[in-house]
Write an enzyme that holds these catalytic residues in place. Sequence first.
Site, PDB file in Angstrom:
ATOM      1  N   THR A  68       0.828  -1.211   0.000  1.00 14.16           N
ATOM      2  CA  THR A  68       0.000   0.000   0.000  1.00 14.16           C
ATOM      3  C   THR A  68       0.863   1.261   0.000  1.00 14.16           C
ATOM      4  O   THR A  68       0.353   2.362   0.168  1.00 14.16           O
ATOM      5  CB  THR A  68      -0.927   0.014   1.222  1.00 14.16           C
ATOM      6  N   SER A 114       5.304   5.314  10.137  1.00 11.14           N
ATOM      7  CA  SER A 114       4.158   4.767   9.428  1.00 11.14           C
ATOM      8  C   SER A 114       4.028   5.413   8.064  1.00 11.14           C
ATOM      9  O   SER A 114       4.514   6.522   7.828  1.00 11.14           O
ATOM     10  CB  SER A 114       2.857   4.985  10.219  1.00 11.14           C
ATOM     11  N   LYS A 115       3.369   4.700   7.157  1.00 11.46           N
ATOM     12  CA  LYS A 115       3.095   5.254   5.833  1.00 11.46           C
ATOM     13  C   LYS A 115       2.186   6.476   5.952  1.00 11.46           C
ATOM     14  O   LYS A 115       2.339   7.461   5.231  1.00 11.46           O
ATOM     15  CB  LYS A 115       2.422   4.199   4.957  1.00 11.46           C
ATOM     16  N   ARG A 116       1.220   6.375   6.877  1.00 11.40           N
ATOM     17  CA  ARG A 116       0.233   7.451   7.031  1.00 11.40           C
ATOM     18  C   ARG A 116       0.911   8.778   7.371  1.00 11.40           C
ATOM     19  O   ARG A 116       0.492   9.844   6.936  1.00 11.40           O
ATOM     20  CB  ARG A 116      -0.769   7.075   8.120  1.00 11.40           C
TER      21      ARG A 116
END
Length: 284
Positions: free
Chosen positions: A14, A254-256
């Site tokens: 993702t 985190s990616k977020r």
Amino acid sequence: MPATIVTRFAPSPTGRLHLGHAHSALLGWRAARAAGGRFLLRLEDIDPARCRPEYAAGIVQDLAWLGLDWDGPVRVQSEHLPEYRAALNRLEGMGLLYPCFCTRADIAREVAAIGHAPHGPDGLLYPGTCRRLSAAERAERLARGEAYALRLDMGAALRRAPTPLSFLELGEGRIRCDPARFGDVVLARKDTPASYHLCVTHDDALQGVTLVTRAEDLRPATDLHRLLQALLRWPAPRYRHHRLLLGPDGRRLSKRDKAPTLAALREAGRSPAEVRAMARWPDA
């Protein structure tokens, strides 16, 4: 620990990998290689709305650049949907699944009517609305073509599973499980044919994984995974839940939150050795 260690790194494509992913992958790789075991790479791409082929290719590229190798072909979960459907059929045949027609808005209204909002490891606990539907009501709604998810009847599952359930955490010993805190968890949706919980336990059993190395934020999920393993008579691996890698602000990477990716570090001129050091390897 078993003589032959089989562990795995199983990211979801993702986004691009960051240092937290590198930390986890290196720990699993080192555990396998130090014991003369096997290290597997799996792409958990069940969610078609968020997973992209370019991210999957990037994962392979980043790991190879770091100096990691893996044994056998990469397992891509989206190529094995019939296998997960077969596992769901087994649970359905035991009478442990039921169709849930509730939308998120329906659940929010139901919880509001109750007057409190109980939460579990995956968020708001489902109040069991569709579990109480009669067989005739379910059949009618299915015949109308209403969209639904498949939920695990937690009460029925716990009555069927051997108790008490536990798992072996390396360095800590045997830990008692409490899968009931997940409530009637979703195991499949129309847009996601099988949940993370089902797919990961299925694949660990299929691939002969004996040691699961993953971040400590996934430790609560082990309770539910042990329940599924017991119900489906899959072997229970050992577990090692490692600490999260934190950024300079003390927050988990985190990616977020747009943590620096390995690709960005590479483009900035960092070497694989420097990135391994930044990922705090071999410090664990």
